[in-house]
Design a protein around this motif. Sequence first.
Motif, short mmCIF file in Angstrom:
data_model
loop_
_atom_site.label_atom_id
_atom_site.label_comp_id
_atom_site.label_asym_id
_atom_site.label_seq_id
_atom_site.Cartn_x
_atom_site.Cartn_y
_atom_site.Cartn_z
N VAL A 134 46.13 44.83 34.68
CA VAL A 134 46.09 44.24 36.03
C VAL A 134 44.73 44.51 36.68
O VAL A 134 44.13 43.63 37.30
CB VAL A 134 47.22 44.80 36.90
N LYS A 135 44.21 45.72 36.51
CA LYS A 135 42.90 46.06 37.07
C LYS A 135 41.82 45.17 36.47
O LYS A 135 40.94 44.66 37.18
CB LYS A 135 42.57 47.53 36.81
N ASP A 136 41.86 44.99 35.14
CA ASP A 136 40.87 44.13 34.50
C ASP A 136 40.99 42.69 35.02
O ASP A 136 39.97 42.03 35.28
CB ASP A 136 41.07 44.14 32.98
N LEU A 137 42.22 42.21 35.15
CA LEU A 137 42.43 40.84 35.65
C LEU A 137 41.87 40.70 37.06
O LEU A 137 41.18 39.70 37.37
CB LEU A 137 43.92 40.52 35.62
N GLN A 138 42.11 41.69 37.92
CA GLN A 138 41.54 41.66 39.27
C GLN A 138 40.02 41.61 39.21
O GLN A 138 39.37 40.89 39.97
CB GLN A 138 41.99 42.89 40.06
N GLY A 139 39.45 42.40 38.30
CA GLY A 139 38.00 42.45 38.18
C GLY A 139 37.41 41.11 37.78
O GLY A 139 36.40 40.66 38.33
N TYR A 140 38.07 40.44 36.84
CA TYR A 140 37.59 39.12 36.41
C TYR A 140 37.77 38.08 37.53
O TYR A 140 36.92 37.20 37.71
CB TYR A 140 38.33 38.66 35.16
N THR A 142 37.73 38.57 40.76
CA THR A 142 36.85 38.84 41.91
C THR A 142 35.40 39.06 41.49
O THR A 142 34.55 39.34 42.36
CB THR A 142 37.34 40.07 42.68
N GLN A 143 35.12 38.92 40.19
CA GLN A 143 33.76 39.19 39.66
C GLN A 143 33.31 40.59 40.03
O GLN A 143 32.17 40.81 40.46
CB GLN A 143 32.77 38.15 40.16
N ASN A 144 34.20 41.55 39.88
CA ASN A 144 33.94 42.90 40.34
C ASN A 144 34.47 43.93 39.34
O ASN A 144 35.23 44.83 39.69
CB ASN A 144 34.57 43.11 41.72
N LEU A 145 34.06 43.79 38.07
CA LEU A 145 34.44 44.79 37.08
C LEU A 145 33.70 46.10 37.36
O LEU A 145 32.55 46.09 37.84
CB LEU A 145 34.09 44.31 35.67
N PRO A 146 34.31 47.25 37.09
CA PRO A 146 33.63 48.54 37.28
C PRO A 146 32.32 48.60 36.48
O PRO A 146 32.19 47.97 35.42
CB PRO A 146 34.65 49.56 36.75
N GLU A 147 31.37 49.37 36.97
CA GLU A 147 30.06 49.45 36.31
C GLU A 147 30.16 49.98 34.89
O GLU A 147 29.35 49.61 34.03
CB GLU A 147 29.11 50.33 37.14
N ALA A 157 34.48 32.13 33.51
CA ALA A 157 34.06 30.80 33.93
C ALA A 157 35.13 29.77 33.54
O ALA A 157 35.89 29.98 32.61
CB ALA A 157 32.73 30.46 33.27
N PRO A 158 35.19 28.66 34.31
CA PRO A 158 34.33 28.29 35.44
C PRO A 158 34.80 28.94 36.74
O PRO A 158 35.99 28.91 37.07
CB PRO A 158 34.49 26.78 35.50
N LEU A 159 33.87 29.54 37.48
CA LEU A 159 34.22 30.21 38.71
C LEU A 159 34.65 29.19 39.77
O LEU A 159 33.96 28.18 39.98
CB LEU A 159 33.04 31.03 39.22
N GLN A 209 47.80 49.87 48.87
CA GLN A 209 46.38 50.19 48.96
C GLN A 209 45.58 48.89 49.00
O GLN A 209 45.70 48.06 48.09
CB GLN A 209 45.95 51.02 47.74
N PRO A 210 44.76 48.68 50.03
CA PRO A 210 43.97 47.45 50.11
C PRO A 210 43.09 47.26 48.88
O PRO A 210 42.63 48.24 48.27
CB PRO A 210 43.13 47.66 51.37
N SER A 211 42.86 46.00 48.52
CA SER A 211 42.04 45.68 47.35
C SER A 211 41.08 44.55 47.70
O SER A 211 41.08 44.06 48.84
CB SER A 211 42.95 45.24 46.20
N ALA A 212 40.31 44.14 46.72
CA ALA A 212 39.37 43.04 46.94
C ALA A 212 40.11 41.73 47.19
O ALA A 212 39.53 40.78 47.74
CB ALA A 212 38.45 42.89 45.73
N LEU A 213 41.38 41.65 46.80
CA LEU A 213 42.16 40.44 46.99
C LEU A 213 42.98 40.45 48.26
O LEU A 213 43.19 39.40 48.88
CB LEU A 213 43.08 40.22 45.78
N TYR A 214 43.49 41.61 48.66
CA TYR A 214 44.37 41.69 49.82
C TYR A 214 44.06 42.93 50.65
O TYR A 214 43.96 44.03 50.11
CB TYR A 214 45.85 41.75 49.39
#
Length: 335
Positions: A134-140, A142-147, A157-159, A209-214
């Motif tokens: 789920v974390k990986d899916l959120q990262g893809y 939101t284009q926000n994978l951990p460093e 893609a396509p974004l 817990q708030p996230s990049a999506l909600y």
Amino acid sequence: MKLSILDQSPIPKGQTARDALQQSIKLVRLAEELGYHRYWVAEHHNMNGIASSSPEVLIARLAAESKRIRIGSGGVLLPHYSPYKVAENFHLLSNLAPRQIDLGIGRAPGGERISTLALNEGRRKSLDRFPDQVKDLQGYLTQNLPEDHPYQGVKAAPLPPEPPEMWLLGSSDGSAGYAADLGTAFSFAHFINPNGGPSVARMYRDRFQPSALYEEPRVNVCIFAVCADTDEEAERHASTLELWMLQIEQGKTGGIPTLEEAEAFDPTPWERFRMKENRRRIIVGNPNKVKEQILELAASYRTDEVMLITNIFDQEARLRSYQRIAEAFDLSSDA
């Protein structure tokens, strides 16, 4: 109040999968016309009575039939798949139908053990990886994978103009806990488990817990519903759903029984008990009665959105059921 639809593309006895899918196309058109908020399609495998095995494919077809109603998965069974590929699929859908696509995900197998093994080519995948998926899916999305992520820099893609809405589906506090900790919206399957749902929803909100999506928690609840002009007519059609539910529990995965089969069915004491218990998963009655019970359910979950699933034999009665409920809530005036 927002009303939405969960469609498993059920196959009544004597009909084909193509018939059921054509009914889904007919239903999504009607749902948009009536003012329903969203329309989700399911993922099931190796089941003769359900035609929806690939929600991504069906979503694309249904989105082509609509302009406003949100179309999504209810849901993609993430443990079977690569989060990256799921993100690509739903980014593509979000480009085809901007601001209309929902990505509902679940961790259930969606079928028997043998179909699960077939999906994974014999590999036994651990559900312990689900939160990381789920974390990986959120990262893809939101284009926000951990460093430190091994695939940092990879884009799904396509974004799209904006990511799809992401919902975690479940029928237990375990699923709600994942949704809360990971900051996704949460849909409770009351049509699967009628026990303790309001407490589960409350726990999800308290732990969110708030996230990049909600930034804030979001909840809806899904229940079987059968509505007709009279209680007697609604009960008659609901009898085919009740018998089908019992048959599913007994490992029979065929089509929805006919009205004649349901009327002739003579249950054993145990079957009668199970059918009584299963009534807690269904709302049945005339429009006023159904509206009252939907409002009571929504209040108990503290939500303004209820999803309805109507798996009955008579397909015209199925369409009328959704229509009668929409009219009772005057949905068209809010569309």
